[in-house]
Write an enzyme that holds these catalytic residues in place. Structure first.
Site, PDB file in Angstrom:
ATOM      1  N   PHE A 160       0.858  -1.183   0.000  1.00 13.44           N
ATOM      2  CA  PHE A 160       0.000   0.000   0.000  1.00 13.44           C
ATOM      3  C   PHE A 160       0.890   1.228   0.000  1.00 13.44           C
ATOM      4  O   PHE A 160       1.710   1.411   0.901  1.00 13.44           O
ATOM      5  CB  PHE A 160      -0.931   0.042   1.212  1.00 13.44           C
ATOM      6  CG  PHE A 160      -1.851   1.234   1.193  1.00 13.44           C
ATOM      7  CD1 PHE A 160      -2.997   1.228   0.403  1.00 13.44           C
ATOM      8  CD2 PHE A 160      -1.549   2.377   1.926  1.00 13.44           C
ATOM      9  CE1 PHE A 160      -3.832   2.344   0.366  1.00 13.44           C
ATOM     10  CE2 PHE A 160      -2.385   3.490   1.892  1.00 13.44           C
ATOM     11  CZ  PHE A 160      -3.525   3.465   1.099  1.00 13.44           C
TER      12      PHE A 160
ATOM     13  N   ASP B  29       9.591   2.839   0.895  1.00 15.44           N
ATOM     14  CA  ASP B  29       8.467   3.576   1.473  1.00 15.44           C
ATOM     15  C   ASP B  29       8.520   3.377   2.990  1.00 15.44           C
ATOM     16  O   ASP B  29       8.102   2.349   3.508  1.00 15.44           O
ATOM     17  CB  ASP B  29       7.164   3.030   0.876  1.00 15.44           C
ATOM     18  CG  ASP B  29       5.913   3.665   1.464  1.00 15.44           C
ATOM     19  OD1 ASP B  29       5.993   4.266   2.542  1.00 15.44           O
ATOM     20  OD2 ASP B  29       4.832   3.522   0.852  1.00 15.44           O
TER      21      ASP B  29
ATOM     22  N   LYS C 117       3.691  10.704   7.880  1.00 14.57           N
ATOM     23  CA  LYS C 117       3.133  10.264   9.162  1.00 14.57           C
ATOM     24  C   LYS C 117       3.846  10.873  10.362  1.00 14.57           C
ATOM     25  O   LYS C 117       3.610  12.008  10.723  1.00 14.57           O
ATOM     26  CB  LYS C 117       3.092   8.735   9.215  1.00 14.57           C
ATOM     27  CG  LYS C 117       2.000   8.140   8.304  1.00 14.57           C
ATOM     28  CD  LYS C 117       1.800   6.679   8.555  1.00 14.57           C
ATOM     29  CE  LYS C 117       0.727   6.062   7.660  1.00 14.57           C
ATOM     30  NZ  LYS C 117      -0.627   6.494   7.995  1.00 14.57           N
TER      31      LYS C 117
END
Length: 390
Positions: A128, A216, A245
């Protein structure tokens, strides 16, 4: 949920009015232990006084000028992040999906400079990377892709952690491959860890083939696993790294770091962002990094994560509902044998505990890096009681 909001989420009827450290309070004044940290965002805790002060002061000085001008806090943050990651240059934007779009553009440019007419980026099954059309293409799972038709980009999906599959892809499509993009730990798919040595083998393969290794670290970075970045557990340095984040602790910011030839690919006009790298976001991110370092939160994440994993295994291994317990640092997943659709609501209602269930049946724990031993034990006890329900 308000009828004026698009139906993209199914939120609980919880509405929080304040937070402090690892705790949140709803509008009725009830206290909750936050074991999801806004999905790996509020790493240094809610309402940290250093962040409150930095946000307040910067809001009174300067919020935005655009990237038409030099931004001091942006330059400071770029220097700090590249030093921590062993990279050369940074580009700032507003989210993890934007950071990954930046990485994909670097991959395309790398392929273009190599003379590849139709470049391929290798991505992983169950990955994802975001919800833009490009990052959806690079992601897996029918639920997030349903209804969007043909997605842009050429991607080659291989099983996560399967080096032989990647070698086979290289032998068949090597002339078109320009990069490999993956999460060191797959978060949304249920905290899936790569086998030991996998990242090192990928690093060697990418170097040998002149592919960009793009990691990522949006969920696994900024101290979540007990290192600044998860790839540092194997002493691997990628060509491109994406962050978001925990970098802003709730203030939107994303970053794409690059080194070597990848850091030289962009030229003026080839990429940009109106809001990316604004003074407020970059000052907050600099402060987050200072807090993590000064409060020893990398060591705390490693220590408390190891304790949480140990206690979960002692209490729940062999439990009839639990299939597997896995994780690294404060990034832990409990995979259940069967879906438990009401578990999140029951945890909040009955135990004042905020958790997340991803892919239908994996409890995902991403508590703030400031969590202490008593709170770790509280989480384990609450989960035991939840899973023991008739």
């Amino acid at each position: 949920m308000s009828a004026a909001l698009m139906s993209t989420y199914q939120p609980l009827s919880l509405n929080f009015s304040k937070g402090l450290g690892t705790r949140l309070w709803d509008q009725a004044g009830r206290e909750y232990l936050d074991a999801i940290a806004g999905v790996a965002v509020t790493g240094v805790g809610h309402s940290h006084p250093r962040l409150v002060s930095a946000i307040s002061e910067q809001a009174g000085l300067l919020l935005h000028t655009s990237n038409l001008y030099s931004i001091d806090w942006q330059q400071r943050l770029a220097g700090r992040l590249t030093a921590l990651a062993g990279m050369d240059r940074a580009f700032f934007n507003n989210s993890g999906a934007e950071a990954n779009e930046t990485a994909l553009k670097l991959a395309r440019l790398h392929g273009w400079y190599k003379g590849i007419e139709q470049p391929l980026v290798v991505v992983m099954e169950n990955a994802f990377h975001g919800r833009t059309l490009g990052t959806l293409s690079a992601s897996d799972g029918p639920a997030v892709r349903l209804g969007y038709g043909q997605l842009p980009g050429d991607f080659l999906k291989v099983p996560f952690g399967d080096l032989a599959a990647l070698e086979q892809a290289a032998s068949r499509h090597g002339a078109r491959i320009c990069a490999v993009l993956l999460e060191p730990i797959q978060g949304e798919s249920g905290i899936q860890l790569a086998p030991a040595g996998y990242l090192k083998a990928l690093r060697e393969l990418c170097s040998r083939r002149n592919w960009l290794l793009m990691l990522d670290e949006i969920q696994s970075g900024i101290g979540r696993t007990g290192r600044w970045f998860a790839c540092q557990h194997e002493d691997v340095v990628p060509d491109v790294m994406t962050l978001a984040k925990g970098l802003g602790n709730g203030i939107p910011i994303g970053a794409c770091l690059a080194r070597g030839k990848a850091a030289q690919l962009f030229t003026p006009g080839s990429h940009g962002s109106t809001f990316g790298g604004n003074p407020l976001a970059c000052r907050v991110a600099c402060t987050v990094l200072e807090i993590i370092e000064e409060q020893g939160l990398l060591a705390n994440a490693e220590r408390q994560g190891a304790l949480l994993l140990k206690l979960l295994r002692e209490e729940l291994s062999g439990h009839p509902q639990v299939l597997e317990i896995r994780g690294l640092g404060l990034m832990i997943g409990l995979e259940l044998r069967h879906p438990a659709p009401d578990l999140v609501q029951a945890a909040a209602r009955d135990h004042g505990l905020l958790i997340n269930v991803t892919r239908g049946k994996t409890i995902r724990l991403l508590p703030p890096l400031v969590i202490d031993e008593d709170e770790v034990r509280t989480i384990v006890q609450a989960l035991r009681q939840l899973l023991d329900r008739p």
